[in-house]
Design a protein around this motif. Structure first.
Motif, PDB file in Angstrom:
ATOM      1  N   VAL A  66       0.858  -1.181   0.000  1.00  0.00           N
ATOM      2  CA  VAL A  66       0.000   0.000   0.000  1.00  0.00           C
ATOM      3  C   VAL A  66       0.898   1.236   0.000  1.00  0.00           C
ATOM      4  CG1 VAL A  66      -1.799  -1.231   1.261  1.00  0.00           C
ATOM      5  CG2 VAL A  66      -0.150   0.137   2.517  1.00  0.00           C
ATOM      6  N   PRO A  67       0.405   2.351  -0.503  1.00  0.00           N
ATOM      7  CA  PRO A  67       1.200   3.582  -0.419  1.00  0.00           C
ATOM      8  C   PRO A  67       1.555   3.901   1.026  1.00  0.00           C
ATOM      9  CG  PRO A  67      -0.696   3.874  -1.880  1.00  0.00           C
ATOM     10  CD  PRO A  67      -0.885   2.553  -1.194  1.00  0.00           C
ATOM     11  N   ASP A  68       2.694   4.532   1.225  1.00  0.00           N
ATOM     12  CA  ASP A  68       3.143   4.860   2.580  1.00  0.00           C
ATOM     13  C   ASP A  68       2.177   5.863   3.207  1.00  0.00           C
ATOM     14  OD1 ASP A  68       4.425   5.769   4.884  1.00  0.00           O
ATOM     15  OD2 ASP A  68       6.409   5.569   4.006  1.00  0.00           O
ATOM     16  N   PRO A  69       1.478   5.493   4.280  1.00  0.00           N
ATOM     17  CA  PRO A  69       0.486   6.403   4.876  1.00  0.00           C
ATOM     18  C   PRO A  69       1.100   7.615   5.552  1.00  0.00           C
ATOM     19  CG  PRO A  69       0.679   4.406   6.187  1.00  0.00           C
ATOM     20  CD  PRO A  69       1.492   4.182   4.956  1.00  0.00           C
ATOM     21  N   LYS A  70       2.414   7.635   5.724  1.00  0.00           N
ATOM     22  CA  LYS A  70       3.059   8.796   6.330  1.00  0.00           C
ATOM     23  C   LYS A  70       3.602   9.768   5.293  1.00  0.00           C
ATOM     24  CE  LYS A  70       4.583   6.667  10.672  1.00  0.00           C
ATOM     25  NZ  LYS A  70       5.761   6.377  11.536  1.00  0.00           N
ATOM     26  N   GLU A  71       3.885   9.275   4.086  1.00  0.00           N
ATOM     27  CA  GLU A  71       4.632  10.103   3.141  1.00  0.00           C
ATOM     28  C   GLU A  71       3.963  10.296   1.792  1.00  0.00           C
ATOM     29  OE1 GLU A  71       8.422   8.237   2.724  1.00  0.00           O
ATOM     30  OE2 GLU A  71       8.962   8.440   4.840  1.00  0.00           O
ATOM     31  N   SER A  72       2.993   9.441   1.426  1.00  0.00           N
ATOM     32  CA  SER A  72       2.553   9.402   0.034  1.00  0.00           C
ATOM     33  C   SER A  72       1.496  10.430  -0.340  1.00  0.00           C
ATOM     34  CB  SER A  72       2.021   7.998  -0.287  1.00  0.00           C
ATOM     35  OG  SER A  72       3.032   7.038  -0.119  1.00  0.00           O
ATOM     36  N   GLY A  73       0.873  11.080   0.614  1.00  0.00           N
ATOM     37  CA  GLY A  73      -0.203  12.007   0.298  1.00  0.00           C
ATOM     38  C   GLY A  73      -1.429  11.691   1.129  1.00  0.00           C
ATOM     39  N   ARG A  74      -2.536  12.331   0.806  1.00  0.00           N
ATOM     40  CA  ARG A  74      -3.746  12.169   1.603  1.00  0.00           C
ATOM     41  C   ARG A  74      -4.452  10.860   1.273  1.00  0.00           C
ATOM     42  NH1 ARG A  74      -9.144  13.514   0.852  1.00  0.00           N
ATOM     43  NH2 ARG A  74      -8.695  14.595  -1.099  1.00  0.00           N
ATOM     44  N   PHE A  75      -4.884  10.150   2.315  1.00  0.00           N
ATOM     45  CA  PHE A  75      -5.734   8.974   2.166  1.00  0.00           C
ATOM     46  C   PHE A  75      -7.169   9.425   2.387  1.00  0.00           C
ATOM     47  CE2 PHE A  75      -2.994   4.960   2.911  1.00  0.00           C
ATOM     48  CZ  PHE A  75      -1.911   5.521   2.235  1.00  0.00           C
ATOM     49  N   HIS A  76      -8.060   8.973   1.515  1.00  0.00           N
ATOM     50  CA  HIS A  76      -9.475   9.311   1.629  1.00  0.00           C
ATOM     51  C   HIS A  76     -10.233   8.062   2.062  1.00  0.00           C
ATOM     52  CE1 HIS A  76     -13.112  11.681   0.668  1.00  0.00           C
ATOM     53  NE2 HIS A  76     -13.634  10.498   0.357  1.00  0.00           N
ATOM     54  N   TYR A  77     -10.985   8.160   3.160  1.00  0.00           N
ATOM     55  CA  TYR A  77     -11.695   7.025   3.737  1.00  0.00           C
ATOM     56  C   TYR A  77     -13.181   7.132   3.406  1.00  0.00           C
ATOM     57  CZ  TYR A  77      -7.431   6.251   6.439  1.00  0.00           C
ATOM     58  OH  TYR A  77      -6.130   6.017   6.814  1.00  0.00           O
ATOM     59  N   ALA A  78     -13.679   6.221   2.564  1.00  0.00           N
ATOM     60  CA  ALA A  78     -15.103   6.179   2.244  1.00  0.00           C
ATOM     61  C   ALA A  78     -15.796   5.352   3.318  1.00  0.00           C
ATOM     62  CB  ALA A  78     -15.327   5.568   0.867  1.00  0.00           C
ATOM     63  N   GLY A  79     -16.733   5.980   4.033  1.00  0.00           N
ATOM     64  CA  GLY A  79     -17.343   5.321   5.190  1.00  0.00           C
ATOM     65  C   GLY A  79     -16.602   5.684   6.458  1.00  0.00           C
ATOM     66  N   LEU A  80     -16.177   6.928   6.546  1.00  0.00           N
ATOM     67  CA  LEU A  80     -15.313   7.409   7.627  1.00  0.00           C
ATOM     68  C   LEU A  80     -15.929   7.257   9.010  1.00  0.00           C
ATOM     69  CD1 LEU A  80     -12.723   8.947   8.485  1.00  0.00           C
ATOM     70  CD2 LEU A  80     -13.946  11.089   7.988  1.00  0.00           C
ATOM     71  N   ALA A  81     -17.263   7.281   9.115  1.00  0.00           N
ATOM     72  CA  ALA A  81     -17.906   7.211  10.433  1.00  0.00           C
ATOM     73  C   ALA A  81     -17.899   5.805  11.019  1.00  0.00           C
ATOM     74  CB  ALA A  81     -19.337   7.729  10.352  1.00  0.00           C
ATOM     75  N   GLY A  82     -17.604   4.791  10.217  1.00  0.00           N
ATOM     76  CA  GLY A  82     -17.533   3.431  10.736  1.00  0.00           C
ATOM     77  C   GLY A  82     -16.406   3.293  11.742  1.00  0.00           C
ATOM     78  N   SER A  83     -16.592   2.432  12.734  1.00  0.00           N
ATOM     79  CA  SER A  83     -15.598   2.337  13.804  1.00  0.00           C
ATOM     80  C   SER A  83     -14.234   1.902  13.277  1.00  0.00           C
ATOM     81  CB  SER A  83     -16.088   1.365  14.883  1.00  0.00           C
ATOM     82  OG  SER A  83     -16.303   0.074  14.341  1.00  0.00           O
ATOM     83  N   GLY A  84     -14.200   0.922  12.376  1.00  0.00           N
ATOM     84  CA  GLY A  84     -12.919   0.473  11.845  1.00  0.00           C
ATOM     85  C   GLY A  84     -12.251   1.506  10.972  1.00  0.00           C
ATOM     86  N   MET A  85     -13.037   2.203  10.165  1.00  0.00           N
ATOM     87  CA  MET A  85     -12.480   3.206   9.258  1.00  0.00           C
ATOM     88  C   MET A  85     -12.015   4.443  10.014  1.00  0.00           C
ATOM     89  SD  MET A  85     -12.636   1.963   6.162  1.00  0.00           S
ATOM     90  CE  MET A  85     -12.997   3.132   4.847  1.00  0.00           C
ATOM     91  N   SER A  86     -12.822   4.908  10.955  1.00  0.00           N
ATOM     92  CA  SER A  86     -12.413   6.103  11.701  1.00  0.00           C
ATOM     93  C   SER A  86     -11.153   5.825  12.508  1.00  0.00           C
ATOM     94  CB  SER A  86     -13.545   6.569  12.625  1.00  0.00           C
ATOM     95  OG  SER A  86     -13.738   5.688  13.715  1.00  0.00           O
TER      96      SER A  86
END
Length: 655
Positions: A192-212
């Motif tokens: 997966v792209p580096d979550p610290k360096e690669s840019g913004r991650f967009h979470y579809a379903g952000l309010a879900g407990s696992g996603m948030s």
């Protein structure tokens, strides 16, 4: 030598070798002696005579597997050992440019990366992969060697070489010969792209407990996160939205507008379907679509992780381990599906915390099949019951977790978990448990028990919570926490949201909110409620038509058998969160089947009707037990019931 060379680990090593024989530059058959480095599990296994005979934990590159020169990755594929350097030298001997310096590392903390004790240099055998212009592993000086960062063994932490502890590299050195083959097997999961360096991650379903939880963890550890959710579009859950925005997580409408050129990845869960506008926009722009479990697997692999799975108790055990480690001063991180009151008191949503250490405690879910992606340092298998899937299917996932666990496995002592035991640490109440609960005493608000000579008190009721605590104790002991140091953190355990959580009391009636949603959890909740009440007034909202259809007869049997003649049950309509599920039955049909078996059950046609009905029915000494999963509004419904009970008390005529 690692203790992980059990049948499953040995079989996995041979599977990797057989797959490796299909690679360009591979030998025609399994060599008489070779080493296979499993980059996914961070373990090196010695093969002799076609059989695995020994294994050692390793550390490959933090940046992953790759053959490009200057990439600081570990090159994949077939290699041969070119030179053995350092024979008969002292453990901790320091090398620079493959030459002894005369210096010796004796265990003192150092930030620099030292090459220690023994060196086995590698020649790449696959042209264009690990050999040739810009890819020659020997010219890049890729080694197997000892390290002064032994605490990072078992995780991806090196700059390209394969590191071992100094004791293990000495042992490996004695086995291997110059010319022996080494296969470096890349992880089967895509990077997966580096979550610290690669840019913004967009979470579809952000309010879900696992996603948030994942979005928070990314933001807390220096990454950029944003996302969308239909609930936010409808103006629901404003509190959660504010908490996420306070962490720097941008909330967008779920219309595709949040997916743009600055996005490095779109993160989705199994519940997010392809027709969701964010997904369509990501496909259009060629933005990688990453499943929630793939991102969690990345965090698990890059930390010394403890992954907790099982069909009951995952969130509670995750929270207990987190609090034990935190109480021991280890400052762990946590990613879970339940809300921790201790984190909510800090203004956080409660399901994520990023500590300063490399310890990470995660809840590993079997319900959507994604459990098989995780390769933790410590795996915990709590129990095996019929929940979202048949037990045989879940058992296969547990076997995969066992094979991918890098350091140690903790397993409950139930007989149906024996197949996973092997060299695992068992917990429970039987004589075969390594961590055994004794002198168990249960009362209405707490549980008391003893492990060896240490007495424990849990401020939460129920024998199932004692079992949860035993699992947490076993896992914490693997990490190195002393048994005596666990009593205080467990004594102050605050529980987690919606796990037999007291909403309040009025007129001598207690209202409890609980996440119970399968037969065993419902039975445990009812049993615990009976410890503190004369009568149980149970409310259940099934969630999802697929899961409810699968568990329908389990629900009927459980409610009919667990509820006593004076108890009552009301069932709300099946919770439907949207999507393409077939809605071909009603909760009213399940209620009719329970009633036919003698249970006092009613279908609740609306929440307003239910609130009024409970307020009318409840009497002093009763306990109202709200049960159900996935629907965050159930807690508010429990509060509405409590308010109606209080109002009924206030409006009652004076005597």
């Amino acid at each position: 030598m690692t203790s992980s060379l059990d049948k499953l680990s040995a079989a996995r090593a041979l599977d990797l070798v057989r797959e490796g024989l299909l690679r360009k530059g591979a030998p025609t058959e399994i060599p008489e002696r070779m080493l296979v480095v499993d980059a996914e599990r961070q373990v090196a296994t010695l093969i002799e005579g076609g059989m695995p005979v020994a294994a050692w934990p390793v550390s490959t590159a933090r940046k992953g597997i790759g053959g490009e020169e200057g990439s600081f990755r570990t090159p994949p594929g077939w290699h041969s050992i070119r030179r053995k350097i350092g024979e008969e030298g002292a453990q901790g001997a320091v090398f620079v440019s493959r030459q002894r310096t005369g210096e010796r590392w004796c265990g003192e903390p150092r930030k620099d990366d030292l090459i220690l004790t023994r060196i086995l240099t590698l020649d790449g055998l696959e042209d264009g992969v690990n050999s040739g212009p810009g890819r020659d592993s020997r010219s890049r000086y890729i080694y197997l060697h000892g390290t002064n960062h032994e605490d990072l063994i078992g995780r991806t932490a090196s700059h390209g070489c394969v590191r071992l502890s100094n004791r293990d590299v000495t042992e490996l050195f004695e086995y291997m010969r110059e010319g022996d083959l080494v296969l470096i097997a890349a992880p089967t999961e895509r990077a997966v792209p580096d979550p610290k360096e690669s840019g913004r991650f967009h979470y579809a379903g952000l309010a879900g407990s696992g996603m948030s939880a994942l979005a928070q963890f990314q933001a807390m550890t220096g990454g950029r996160a944003g996302g969308s959710d239909r609930a936010f579009d409808r103006g629901e859950r404003p509190g959660l939205r504010s908490e996420l925005e306070a962490l720097g997580i941008t909330v967008y409408p779920q219309d595709g507008s949040g997916v743009g050129a600055d996005c490095a990845a779109l993160v989705v869960s199994t519940a997010v379907e392809d027709h969701v506008p964010d997904v369509a926009k990501a496909r259009e722009l060629g933005i990688p679509v990453v499943h929630r479990s793939e991102l969690l697997a990345h965090f698990v692999a890059t930390h010394r992780s403890i992954a907790i799975t099982g069909t009951s108790g995952k969130s509670t055990v995750t929270a207990m381990i987190f609090e034990i480690l935190r109480g021991a001063g280890l400052d762990p991180s946590v990613i879970t599906g339940g809300d921790l009151p201790m984190l909510q008191a800090q203004g956080l949503p409660g399901n994520t915390y990023a500590g300063s250490s490399d310890l990470l405690v995660v809840e590993a879910d079997e319900s959507d099949g994604t459990l098989v992606r995780y390769a933790p340092a410590v795996g915990v298998i709590l129990n095996l019951q019929r929940d979202h899937r048949e037990t045989a299917e879940v058992a296969a996932m547990f076997a995969t977790l066992r094979a991918r666990t890098r350091e140690a496995l903790v397993v409950g002592d139930a007989e149906n978990l024996d197949r996973f035991a092997g060299s695992a640490i068992r917990f429970g109440f039987t004589e075969r448990a390594d961590i055994r609960g004794e002198d168990v005493e249960l009362d209405a608000s707490a549980s008391h028990f003893r492990v060896e000579d240490v007495a424990f008190t849990l401020p939460v009721p129920g024998v199932h919570n004692v079992a949860n605590a035993l699992a947490a104790i076993a896992a914490a002991e693997v990490i190195g926490v002393e048994l005596a140091d666990m009593a205080e953190p467990l004594a102050s355990f605050k529980g987690i949201g919606r796990r037999f959580q007291t909403i309040g009391k009025a007129r001598g009636i207690e209202v409890i909110d609980d996440f119970a949603h399968n037969a065993e959890k419902i039975a445990a909740a009812i049993k615990t409620a009976r410890l503190r009440s004369k009568r149980v007034l149970a409310i259940y909202q099934p969630h999802g038509y697929g899961p409810t259809r699968f568990l329908r007869q389990d629900f009927v049997r459980t409610f009919a058998s667990e509820l006593e003649p004076h108890d009552r049950l009301w069932m709300l309509e099946v919770f439907y969160a949207g999507g393409t599920a077939t809605r071909d039955f009603s909760a009213a049909d399940i209620v009719a089947e329970i009633a036919a078996k003698g249970g006092h059950a009613e279908f609740a046609p609306s929440r307003q009707w239910l609130v009024a009905r409970i307020a009318e029915e409840a009497q002093a000494g009763d306990l109202v037990l709200m049960m159900g999963a996935r629907d965050p509004s159930l807690t508010e419904l429990a509060r509405s019931i409590l308010a109606a009970i209080e109002k009924a008390s206030a409006s009652a005529p004076a005597k």
